[in-house]
Design a protein around this motif. Structure first.
Motif, mmCIF file in Angstrom:
data_model
loop_
_atom_site.group_PDB
_atom_site.id
_atom_site.type_symbol
_atom_site.label_atom_id
_atom_site.label_comp_id
_atom_site.label_asym_id
_atom_site.label_seq_id
_atom_site.Cartn_x
_atom_site.Cartn_y
_atom_site.Cartn_z
ATOM 1 N N ARG A 23 -6.703 -5.676 5.188
ATOM 2 C CA ARG A 23 -5.554 -5.076 4.522
ATOM 3 C C ARG A 23 -5.532 -5.471 3.042
ATOM 4 N NH1 ARG A 23 -1.202 -6.555 7.890
ATOM 5 N NH2 ARG A 23 -1.081 -8.418 6.616
ATOM 6 N N THR A 24 -5.823 -6.737 2.793
ATOM 7 C CA THR A 24 -5.812 -7.206 1.405
ATOM 8 C C THR A 24 -6.910 -6.536 0.590
ATOM 9 O OG1 THR A 24 -4.974 -9.311 2.179
ATOM 10 C CG2 THR A 24 -5.905 -9.277 -0.025
ATOM 11 N N ARG A 27 -5.980 -3.091 -0.467
ATOM 12 C CA ARG A 27 -5.047 -3.076 -1.605
ATOM 13 C C ARG A 27 -5.760 -3.426 -2.905
ATOM 14 N NH1 ARG A 27 -0.418 -6.075 1.859
ATOM 15 N NH2 ARG A 27 0.325 -4.219 2.924
ATOM 16 N N LYS A 30 -7.781 -0.612 -4.218
ATOM 17 C CA LYS A 30 -6.969 0.431 -4.841
ATOM 18 C C LYS A 30 -6.550 0.061 -6.262
ATOM 19 C CE LYS A 30 -4.084 1.346 -1.331
ATOM 20 N NZ LYS A 30 -2.900 1.953 -0.741
ATOM 21 N N LYS A 31 -6.520 -1.228 -6.527
ATOM 22 C CA LYS A 31 -6.147 -1.671 -7.874
ATOM 23 C C LYS A 31 -7.269 -1.459 -8.896
ATOM 24 C CE LYS A 31 -4.407 -5.600 -8.596
ATOM 25 N NZ LYS A 31 -4.546 -7.047 -8.637
ATOM 26 N N PHE A 38 -11.350 8.399 -0.433
ATOM 27 C CA PHE A 38 -10.374 8.247 0.651
ATOM 28 C C PHE A 38 -10.795 9.103 1.838
ATOM 29 C CE2 PHE A 38 -7.862 6.843 -2.934
ATOM 30 C CZ PHE A 38 -7.077 5.840 -2.386
ATOM 31 N N PHE A 42 -4.016 12.916 7.485
ATOM 32 C CA PHE A 42 -2.598 12.720 7.234
ATOM 33 C C PHE A 42 -2.324 11.468 6.417
ATOM 34 C CE2 PHE A 42 1.719 13.541 9.233
ATOM 35 C CZ PHE A 42 1.854 14.720 8.524
ATOM 36 N N ASN A 43 -3.020 10.405 6.776
ATOM 37 C CA ASN A 43 -2.832 9.130 6.113
ATOM 38 C C ASN A 43 -4.135 8.683 5.472
ATOM 39 O OD1 ASN A 43 -0.544 7.626 5.747
ATOM 40 N ND2 ASN A 43 -0.313 7.206 7.938
ATOM 41 N N PRO A 44 -4.425 9.186 4.273
ATOM 42 C CA PRO A 44 -5.731 8.900 3.679
ATOM 43 C C PRO A 44 -5.936 7.396 3.485
ATOM 44 C CG PRO A 44 -4.494 10.510 2.395
ATOM 45 C CD PRO A 44 -3.552 9.923 3.380
ATOM 46 N N LEU B 21 -2.594 -12.842 -3.493
ATOM 47 C CA LEU B 21 -2.842 -12.056 -4.686
ATOM 48 C C LEU B 21 -1.605 -12.171 -5.591
ATOM 49 C CD1 LEU B 21 -4.758 -9.934 -5.937
ATOM 50 C CD2 LEU B 21 -3.429 -8.202 -4.741
ATOM 51 N N VAL B 247 1.376 -10.634 -3.129
ATOM 52 C CA VAL B 247 1.072 -9.853 -1.936
ATOM 53 C C VAL B 247 0.685 -10.813 -0.802
ATOM 54 C CG1 VAL B 247 -0.336 -7.996 -0.982
ATOM 55 C CG2 VAL B 247 0.204 -8.013 -3.421
ATOM 56 N N TYR B 249 -0.630 -12.459 2.569
ATOM 57 C CA TYR B 249 -1.671 -12.110 3.545
ATOM 58 C C TYR B 249 -1.056 -11.829 4.911
ATOM 59 C CZ TYR B 249 -5.326 -13.638 0.359
ATOM 60 O OH TYR B 249 -6.176 -13.734 -0.694
ATOM 61 N N ILE B 297 2.950 -1.050 -8.399
ATOM 62 C CA ILE B 297 1.878 -0.466 -7.601
ATOM 63 C C ILE B 297 0.515 -0.802 -8.206
ATOM 64 C CG2 ILE B 297 0.870 1.723 -6.793
ATOM 65 C CD1 ILE B 297 3.396 0.734 -5.284
ATOM 66 N N LYS B 298 0.454 -0.750 -9.531
ATOM 67 C CA LYS B 298 -0.808 -1.068 -10.196
ATOM 68 C C LYS B 298 -1.234 -2.504 -9.904
ATOM 69 C CE LYS B 298 -1.520 -1.709 -14.672
ATOM 70 N NZ LYS B 298 -0.922 -1.517 -15.981
ATOM 71 N N THR B 300 -0.444 -4.401 -7.322
ATOM 72 C CA THR B 300 -0.522 -4.830 -5.926
ATOM 73 C C THR B 300 -1.414 -3.965 -5.046
ATOM 74 O OG1 THR B 300 1.365 -3.458 -5.299
ATOM 75 C CG2 THR B 300 1.831 -5.733 -5.945
ATOM 76 N N GLY B 301 -1.543 -2.674 -5.391
ATOM 77 C CA GLY B 301 -2.279 -1.780 -4.514
ATOM 78 C C GLY B 301 -1.535 -1.472 -3.222
ATOM 79 N N TYR B 302 -0.218 -1.744 -3.213
ATOM 80 C CA TYR B 302 0.569 -1.490 -2.002
ATOM 81 C C TYR B 302 0.606 -0.003 -1.666
ATOM 82 C CZ TYR B 302 2.854 -5.739 -0.299
ATOM 83 O OH TYR B 302 3.124 -6.918 0.309
ATOM 84 N N GLU B 303 0.810 0.271 -0.391
ATOM 85 C CA GLU B 303 0.877 1.654 0.064
ATOM 86 C C GLU B 303 2.321 2.123 0.218
ATOM 87 O OE1 GLU B 303 0.917 -1.447 2.357
ATOM 88 O OE2 GLU B 303 -1.108 -0.871 1.826
ATOM 89 N N ASN B 333 -0.922 8.369 -2.517
ATOM 90 C CA ASN B 333 -0.719 7.884 -1.152
ATOM 91 C C ASN B 333 0.187 6.661 -1.073
ATOM 92 O OD1 ASN B 333 -2.549 9.842 -0.097
ATOM 93 N ND2 ASN B 333 -4.197 8.556 -0.904
#
Ligand code: SF4
Ligand code: SF4
Lengths: 220, 616
Positions: A23-24, A27, A30-31, A38, A42-44, B21, B247, B249, B297-298, B300-303, B333
């Motif tokens: 999960r980390t 994230r 994505k940063k 992706f 539905f949930n990319p 993080l 963030v 774990y 968001i930038k 953390t990359g959280y969804e 997303n």
């Protein structure tokens, strides 16, 4: 394009379980400024595949994950971007481009672990002897907690390819294990610790650490 | 002895390892002031708390300060720590609590008090302020319960009242000056007693009448103010926000960054302490919020991103903000989570848009079963609102409705309880009146009741609480009468609420009870499996104190209250007026409809000055 990353997981993050690590990473990826691919639907999701999950509490210098990116990026750039965004304790070491990738998990065949034991006695030799005796037996039996809560006894000997007990003096002994790994036959290094604990008296065992030294991937 | 060996034996070692993080790392040699933020509950709960995020970021933006974190160790870890003589340590540098310059607790709920005392003990810090010496850290507290910190005041050197963005930094500056001046411990407290919003309990003497009520509260140090007034931030756009959001774990309770859109609440429900403590309402601008959101968001990359406030729909820029955020984040997303939304057709459409998959439960909080009682508590929601909202929701695919009520409210009768039953039944009827093909199968109406706890700084501060037996009977009534198969009934343990009321409204005499309860082993009282009511009652008995003097007595309006010397800028006169309005079943309009003259306008900002001109 698929990028195969080798990374390390150091002491400060060794208690982070496999799912929490995934999960980390998702994230953190994505940063980055990388052109992430992706999944559709539905949930990319970020397309991320790991090799053999590392048990909680184990450090490693040979973890792998595959990441899919759109287009062609220099390997060094991928490494730098990831390391800039990863939390301390995780570090990408190498990166390799692959045209096609088979499931990483299915490629794992063998692994090397080093289990260092800290003892509070100056009787290293005796412990080394006892360890050698325990691992040299015909069968090396450990108890396994089955899913239904029951305990069963299993023999880990067939999973061990090679095992050496090395005396480093200064109260440290290292057990080096070369074993089968992967989704079919896999030795959980915690079983080796179980054997160690059965040999070294509790008051003499100060601490121990399990480190994954190498994962052998069967690439063809 | 190393911690690692203990970590191998506990259930969730990452509660204690930090390294998340965006965790702040600093070189200790540049640091003048070391602070530890202590949250008196486990990691997963503490990390879901916005106040921790704000203060952690606030302190760590300073180059001369390092703020670290500590949480209450879970019982497995605590046991090992005690067995192995390991002190409670911070997550960042694994420093023992007693080695910090200052440690600060947040008083979020009364049931965490025993954890605070336990954490001090585990951290090697003398429990009582009077026993701390020159080498011990200063121990402070803030947060909602600190407005009446009297029951736990002996454990703290000082209390900060109100929002910390300016206040806590002023205290830090003063600490550094004090340190450089090499003055004795007491001098620091005298220095900060001059800062508005700082309350030093030991600088006040409290005397009592023979019947146990308070005779007088008087400063005993010339630096202490007669009355301590809370601090607020007038312009929230001007203060920092924790955009470098840590963030975790571990999956924590709220595993998403929070975007605080405003502070306070315009509504003034008469039981709600938060509604009064945080007055007046102050909003952040849409532009600043969007900037915050982008950076959150930038970084953390959280969804997912959640809006945070006491009542989301009351934010004036709500639709613009929501639209903009959806526009910006949907392609990336990132989901938007919109809690505490008033349910109408517009908000349902919005929810439809953000909740692309889950249609989890919709929540209504009527708090009381009849219009009469809702008028008493000033809850501006009508039966029609709820039924309409439910109908719309059912038609757009929801089938799960949650209703929150309080039992034991002032003036409540069994008619009001019957009202809860009737309302729940009517919702079921609404559902079945919709043609089958237009609703989703499997209706669940969850009715939850909590027990009314009279709180300081509310119009109900003088009211008494029902005893356990009365509450249990009322719960029994609901259990027997909520019979429809679609209705599920949940209730809170009445004994917990009983203790909560005592600790909320108590005075300084309760300090010794807290100490005794700690000796008897009370800990994690907010966790049902550990709360031991009998032990607490034992502690009261051992100290010869009747707990219900505080909670089951109608307090005359003219009696001196334990928190008389604390000023939240909502006047006692206003609370009296509101109390009388409640008894007369008269509603008071919300701050935006018409100013009720509560006193908070003296701050000179926020809702009081929005468009109605100057308030009285
Ligand atoms: S709406 Fe009422 S209960 Fe909710 S925060 Fe505002 S005052 Fe409190
Ligand atoms: S002074 Fe008036 S507008 Fe301001 S908070 Fe009080 S009641 Fe609301």
């Amino acid at each position: 394009m698929i990028y195969r990353m080798k990374f390390e997981k150091r002491d400060e993050v060794k208690y982070i379980g496999h799912l929490d690590t995934m999960r980390t990473f998702t994230r953190c990826i994505k940063k980055t400024n990388l052109p992430i691919k992706f999944s559709s639907g539905f949930n990319p999701r970020v397309q991320l595949a790991f090799a053999l999950p590392l048990a909680v509490g184990v450090t490693s210098e040979c973890e792998y994950f595959d990441l899919e990116l759109n287009g062609d990026v220099e390997c060094q750039e991928v490494i730098d971007e990831l390391n800039k965004n990863f939390p301390d304790g995780f570090k990408v070491l190498t990166c390799e481009k692959l045209e096609k990738a088979k499931g990483l998990m299915s490629l794992v065949t063998e692994a090397n672990y080093e289990i260092s034991i800290l003892v509070s006695t100056n009787n290293n030799e005796e412990i080394v002897a006892k360890l050698n005796e325990a691992f040299n037996k015909e069968q090396v039996l450990v108890t396994k907690q089955a899913k239904n809560g029951k305990e069963e006894e299993i023999d880990i000997k067939p999973l061990i390819i090679d095992l050496q007990v090395v005396d480093l003096n200064y109260n440290t002994i290292i057990v080096k294990v070369h074993c089968l790994a992967g989704s079919k036959n896999n030795l959980n290094p915690n079983y080796v610790v179980q054997v160690i604990k059965s040999v070294v008296p509790e008051e003499e065992l100060d601490d121990y650490n399990i480190h994954r030294k190498k994962l052998i991937l069967n690439e063809q | 002895m190393n911690i690692d060996k203990l970590l191998k034996q506990v259930e969730k070692p990452i509660r204690y390892t930090g390294e998340e993080l965006n965790m702040c790392k600093k070189d200790l040699k540049d640091i003048k002031f070391r602070y530890c933020f202590c949250f008196p509950d486990v990691y997963e709960i503490g990390m879901s708390h916005l106040g921790l995020r704000i203060l952690y970021d606030l302190y760590n933006r300073r180059n001369d300060t390092y703020c670290e974190r500590a949480f209450a160790p879970w019982v497995d870890m605590e046991k090992l720590m005690r067995e192995n003589n390991i002190k409670l340590f911070s997550l960042e540098t694994k420093t023992n609590l007693n080695e910090f310059d200052m440690i600060g607790f947040t008083l979020q709920y009364e049931m965490s008090y025993s954890n605070i005392i336990n954490m001090l003990e585990l951290g090697g810090v003398p429990l009582l302020s009077k026993d701390r010496g020159e080498n011990d850290p200063f121990v402070m507290a803030g947060g909602p319960c600190s407005y009446n910190s009297e029951p736990i005041s002996d454990f703290f050197d000082f209390i900060v009242l109100g929002e910390g963005e300016e206040l806590n930094l002023e205290v830090t500056d003063e600490w550094i000056k004090w340190k450089e001046a090499k003055e004795p411990r007491i001098k620091f407290l005298e220095r900060i007693a001059n800062i508005e919003g700082v309350y030093v309990p030991s600088f006040y003497d409290v005397s009592y009448n023979e019947d146990g009520t308070i005779k007088e509260i008087k400063p005993n140090n010339k630096n202490a103010k007669e009355i301590v007034t809370k601090r607020i931030i007038k312009d929230l756009d001007k203060v920092t926000y924790p955009e470098k959001w840590m963030v975790p774990y571990l999956s924590v309770v709220h595993d998403r960054p929070m975007l605080e859109i405003f502070r306070g609440c315009i509504r003034g429900c008469r039981f709600c302490q938060a509604g009064f403590l945080y007055r007046p309402v102050r909003e952040k601008s849409v532009e600043v919020l969007e900037e915050n959101a982008r950076n959150l968001i930038k970084n953390t990359g959280y969804e997912e991103l959640a809006l945070s406030s006491l009542s989301t729909s009351d934010y004036r820029g709500f639709f613009k903000l929501a639209d903009d955020l959806i526009c910006e984040f949907k392609p990336k997303n990132v989901n938007l989570s919109l809690p505490s939304l008033r349910i109408d057709s517009v908000s349902l459409k919005l929810l439809d848009e953000v909740n692309n998959v889950r249609k989890s439960g919709l929540t209504f909080a009527p708090e009381a079963g009849t219009q009469r009682l809702r008028d008493v508590i000033n809850k501006g929601i009508t039966e029609e609102d709820i039924l309409k909202g439910c109908e719309l929701a059912f038609r757009s695919g929801w089938n799960n409705v949650k209703l929150y009520f309080m039992i034991g409210l002032p003036t409540e009768t069994y008619d009001d309880l019957q009202g809860i039953v009737d309302l729940a039944n009517k919702i079921v009827e609404v559902y079945y009146s919709i043609p089958k093909q237009e609703r989703t199968k499997g209706l669940i109406v969850t009715v939850s009741t909590s027990t009314f706890v009279p709180k300081p700084f509310t119009p109900f501060q003088w009211c008494k609480q029902d005893d356990v037996e009365t509450i249990n009977k009322k719960q029994e009534f609901l259990k027997t009468n909520l019979t429809n198969r679609a209705i599920k009934y949940n209730w809170h343990d009445s004994k917990t609420s009983t203790l909560e009321a005592v600790l909320a409204k108590g005075d300084r005499k309760l300090n010794k009870v807290l100490l005794r309860a700690h000796e008897l082993g009370c800990n994690f009282d907010a966790w049902g499996e550990f709360f031991d009511y009998d032990k607490w009652m034992q502690a009261f008995k051992d100290c010869n104190i009747d707990p219900f003097f505080y909670s089951r007595r109608e307090i005359p309006l003219e009696e001196i209250l334990p928190w008389e010397h604390i000023n939240i800028m909502v006047s006692k006169e206003f609370f009296k007026k509101e109390f009388n309005n409640a008894m007369a079943e008269k509603v008071t309009p919300n701050c935006r409809a018409k100013c009720a003259g509560c006193g908070a306008a003296k701050f000179g900002c926020g809702v009081c000055f929005e468009t109605k001109g100057v308030c009285v």
